[in-house]
Design an enzyme around this catalytic site. Structure first.
Site, mmCIF file in Angstrom:
data_model
loop_
_atom_site.group_PDB
_atom_site.id
_atom_site.type_symbol
_atom_site.label_atom_id
_atom_site.label_comp_id
_atom_site.label_asym_id
_atom_site.label_seq_id
_atom_site.Cartn_x
_atom_site.Cartn_y
_atom_site.Cartn_z
ATOM 1 N N CYS A 196 -8.855 7.012 12.498
ATOM 2 C CA CYS A 196 -10.007 7.034 11.595
ATOM 3 C C CYS A 196 -9.818 6.120 10.383
ATOM 4 C CB CYS A 196 -10.267 8.463 11.120
ATOM 5 S SG CYS A 196 -10.986 9.537 12.380
ATOM 6 N N CYS A 212 -9.174 18.749 6.855
ATOM 7 C CA CYS A 212 -8.912 20.154 7.091
ATOM 8 C C CYS A 212 -9.373 20.466 8.522
ATOM 9 C CB CYS A 212 -9.657 21.040 6.081
ATOM 10 S SG CYS A 212 -11.458 20.988 6.251
ATOM 11 N N CYS A 272 -8.303 16.791 2.098
ATOM 12 C CA CYS A 272 -9.283 16.479 3.146
ATOM 13 C C CYS A 272 -10.250 15.431 2.617
ATOM 14 C CB CYS A 272 -10.043 17.743 3.551
ATOM 15 S SG CYS A 272 -11.366 17.446 4.760
ATOM 16 N N HIS A 275 -10.028 10.615 19.819
ATOM 17 C CA HIS A 275 -8.972 10.327 18.840
ATOM 18 C C HIS A 275 -7.847 11.354 18.960
ATOM 19 C CE1 HIS A 275 -11.466 7.790 15.753
ATOM 20 N NE2 HIS A 275 -11.496 7.293 16.989
ATOM 21 N N HIS A 282 -15.169 14.758 14.423
ATOM 22 C CA HIS A 282 -14.796 14.188 15.715
ATOM 23 C C HIS A 282 -15.694 14.649 16.858
ATOM 24 C CE1 HIS A 282 -11.189 13.087 13.452
ATOM 25 N NE2 HIS A 282 -10.969 12.190 14.406
ATOM 26 N N CYS A 297 -14.106 17.328 2.450
ATOM 27 C CA CYS A 297 -14.431 18.466 1.578
ATOM 28 C C CYS A 297 -13.515 18.612 0.374
ATOM 29 C CB CYS A 297 -14.426 19.755 2.393
ATOM 30 S SG CYS A 297 -12.764 20.276 2.930
ATOM 31 N N HIS A 346 8.899 -22.525 -9.186
ATOM 32 C CA HIS A 346 9.241 -22.056 -10.538
ATOM 33 C C HIS A 346 8.707 -20.644 -10.731
ATOM 34 C CE1 HIS A 346 10.303 -22.117 -14.713
ATOM 35 N NE2 HIS A 346 9.046 -21.941 -15.096
ATOM 36 N N CYS A 381 -5.515 11.782 11.312
ATOM 37 C CA CYS A 381 -5.997 10.975 12.432
ATOM 38 C C CYS A 381 -5.929 9.506 12.037
ATOM 39 C CB CYS A 381 -7.438 11.355 12.797
ATOM 40 S SG CYS A 381 -8.115 10.359 14.153
ATOM 41 N N CYS A 410 -13.355 20.336 9.036
ATOM 42 C CA CYS A 410 -13.944 18.990 8.955
ATOM 43 C C CYS A 410 -13.467 18.103 10.105
ATOM 44 C CB CYS A 410 -13.596 18.361 7.619
ATOM 45 S SG CYS A 410 -14.406 19.148 6.196
ATOM 46 N N CYS A 450 15.432 -19.715 -13.016
ATOM 47 C CA CYS A 450 14.166 -19.025 -13.307
ATOM 48 C C CYS A 450 13.958 -17.803 -12.427
ATOM 49 C CB CYS A 450 13.001 -19.992 -13.174
ATOM 50 S SG CYS A 450 12.820 -20.747 -11.533
#
Length: 586
Positions: free
Chosen positions: A428, A444, A414, A460, A452, A417, A497, A425, A447, A231
């Protein structure tokens, strides 16, 4: 050896034996005059000269005796590929009939050859399906006269003369077993199985457009017939070839200088005797599959493929890696290549009904690896250990798998946006503000700085994302494309099975079928399995976000789930995805 009704269990030579030679002076006293004659003959023989004829024995009876085997090595045996003058060959399914010993026994020919000695007899080595009735008959493990001729479980080997074995009638196109004098005249039990002829050339996969069309094709004796713990292989082969061409390069690639000598033999059996009949007739008889199992067992390092319980990944490793030398589907940034990917995740108690997409992203994030390119096929093993332990009681197979964020050096979006991302990162991951999963790790430059500024994220560590120059120049005029793979099969397991759910076509509206190579059985020990395909029109709805959530809330107890829903959610073992964009180039 012991010879009983012309059946040989381990190789020995038999001869006519005089009871007097065996018993000697131990002739029983109640035997009367025979004992006196025996003793007299013995005394006379001791006094006779060398040129006198010895007395004739009183009891020349043809019985079997156990003799010490002669000392031989494997080089003394001349191996053959087939039984001369017959259609029987290595891998043939055969039966050996001898009601005086143990009734009909069944097995597969594992060895054919000429034994050493004056007689030069042809000998056939058979690995039996079952061994209970042979335990008192000196069972073998493939050893003959202390020489290893093939490998199998102890008690499963039988060596017979060619005239004692014939093609297993259970797998002939039309055949019957006569019950004999115990029943009325002309009363027969039919063990007929659908015809399964080799089909040559190129046969495309099946394409089904509606549940009604699929329903007409389903039923018993559809798919691949299971036999003797097959099987794991049946479900995998059915998934790989029935409705998709993603693996078709295996069927047509010409052998190269690094391929094994038997490459064409394996390819021919796989293509002409399994895949083409499956696509053309929607049925493959189990003896055809046994030929492939026998080849894989002999040519790869994976043993027991003809009789033991195995897992799909063991079969895939044998076929794809060791024998057909298929280029690995997954090329990882770590430098490793692989044919399938095992999900390794820490259990998240917040996830009550995880999807494959969620677990997939968790696994790649925790391992910190990426794919170098979009794979044509992505085989994912669920997070379970062995056949019993499951990390999550239910998992929803995602109908599409978004792999955009795990492709190395591929444009990303991003998470805030929607423009082209320039940084990643990993810390995150899972941030609710930026989304969920791996998509929330891409930003981007603008942002990234804004997001951050929060005290919890100020420390980070980010890294730059490579952006192809051609795409960078056009980024302001287009949307970053996302890369998706399509689910086309889910192989499931319950109590050792394997079965499979397979998509009968491509696209969101393609119907699904359920396949079980051993759904039913005709007869008991000497019977055969009946494969079955079943249309499952509800599956697409069940796998949707709303449908999965609804059925999970309505049926919290697995026992009250619809049968197919239970299998797809609770028993998923391996999910197979394909890229319709890249599969044509592989």
């Amino acid at each position: 050896m012991y010879i009983l009704n012309d059946m040989v269990i381990e190789n020995q030579n038999s001869r006519d034996v005089d009871l007097a030679d065996i018993l000697g002076t131990n002739w029983p006293t109640h035997a009367g005059a025979a004992a006196m004659i025996l003793n007299k003959n013995k005394t006379s023989m001791e006094s006779n000269s060398n040129d006198e004829e010895p007395p004739t024995s009183l009891n020349p009876l043809p019985i079997a005796v156990k003799e010490e085997p002669l000392s031989h090595t494997i080089s003394d045996y001349h191996r053959l590929n087939e039984v001369p003058g017959t259609e029987l060959a290595i891998g043939s399914l055969v039966e050996v009939s001898d009601s005086g010993v143990c009734g009909d026994v069944y097995g597969v020919i594992r060895w054919i050859g000429i034994s050493p000695g004056i007689s030069k007899n042809v000998l056939v080595g058979i690995e039996l399906e079952d061994d209970p009735l042979l335990k008192n008959l000196t069972p073998s493990d493939g050893t003959y006269n202390s020489v290893r001729l093939f490998m199998c479980h102890p008690g499963r080997a039988m060596f017979v003369a060619p005239d004692r074995c014939k093609t297993d009638r259970r797998f002939t196109d039309v055949d019957t077993y006569n019950l004999g004098s115990k029943v009325a005249k002309n009363h027969e039990i039919k063990f007929s199985v659908e015809a399964c002829h080799s089909i040559f050339g190129s046969v495309p996969p099946l394409r089904i457009h509606s549940s009604d069309e699929l329903q007409k094709m389903c039923g018993k004796f559809k798919g691949i017939q299971g036999h003797h713990n097959s099987c794991y292989l049946d479900a995998t082969l059915f998934s790989m070839f029935t409705f998709t061409s993603v693996f078709d390069s295996i069927l047509y690639r010409s052998p190269g200088p690094k391929d094994i000598r038997n490459y064409k033999d394996v390819q021919r059996v796989l293509r002409d005797e399994i895949v083409n009949p499956l696509r053309k007739q929607l049925f493959v008889r189990s003896d055809r599959v046994m030929k492939l199992r026998e080849l894989l067992d002999q040519l790869s390092s994976v043993s027991g493929l003809t009789c033991e319980e195995k897992d799909p990944e063991e079969f895939l490793n044998s076929l794809l890696s060791q024998i057909m030398r298929v280029e690995p589907f997954l090329k990882l940034s770590s430098g490793q290549d692989s044919y399938f990917y095992q999900l390794f995740v820490d259990k998240d108690e917040k996830l009550t009904l995880p999807t494959v997409q969620q677990l997939f992203e968790q696994s790649f994030h925790s391992s910190n690896i990426k794919l170098k390119e979009v794979p044509s096929c992505f085989i994912i093993q669920m997070p379970r250990f062995g056949k019993s332990y499951k990390m999550y009681p239910r998992i929803v197979p995602s109908q599409v798998l978004d792999v955009t964020d795990i492709i190395e050096n591929s444009p990303r979006q991003c998470s805030l946006c929607g423009k082209v991302a320039e940084f990643e990162c990993n810390e995150c991951f899972g941030s609710l503000q930026a989304g969920s999963g791996l998509e929330c790790t891409a930003f981007c430059e603008k942002c990234l700085k804004t997001f951050h500024m929060h005290p919890k994220r100020m420390n980070h560590v980010q890294k730059k994302i490579f952006i192809p120059n051609d795409f960078r120049n056009m980024a302001d005029h287009m949307t970053v494309p996302r890369v998706y793979l399509e689910l086309f099969s889910v192989v499931c397991i319950e109590t050792s099975h394997y079965v499979a759910f397979v998509k009968a076509g491509s696209g969101p509206d393609a119907p699904w079928c359920f396949f079980d190579s051993m759904a039913d059985r005709k007869g008991e020990q000497n019977g055969y399995n009946i494969p079955e395909m079943t249309c499952v029109p509800e599956l697409t709805q069940w796998l949707s976000d709303e449908g999965a959530r609804s059925i999970n809330e309505i049926s919290p107890n697995d026992k009250v789930l619809p049968e197919h829903a239970k299998r797809i959610f609770c028993d998923a073992y391996m999910c197979l995805y394909q890229s319709t964009d890249t599969m044509m180039y592989h």
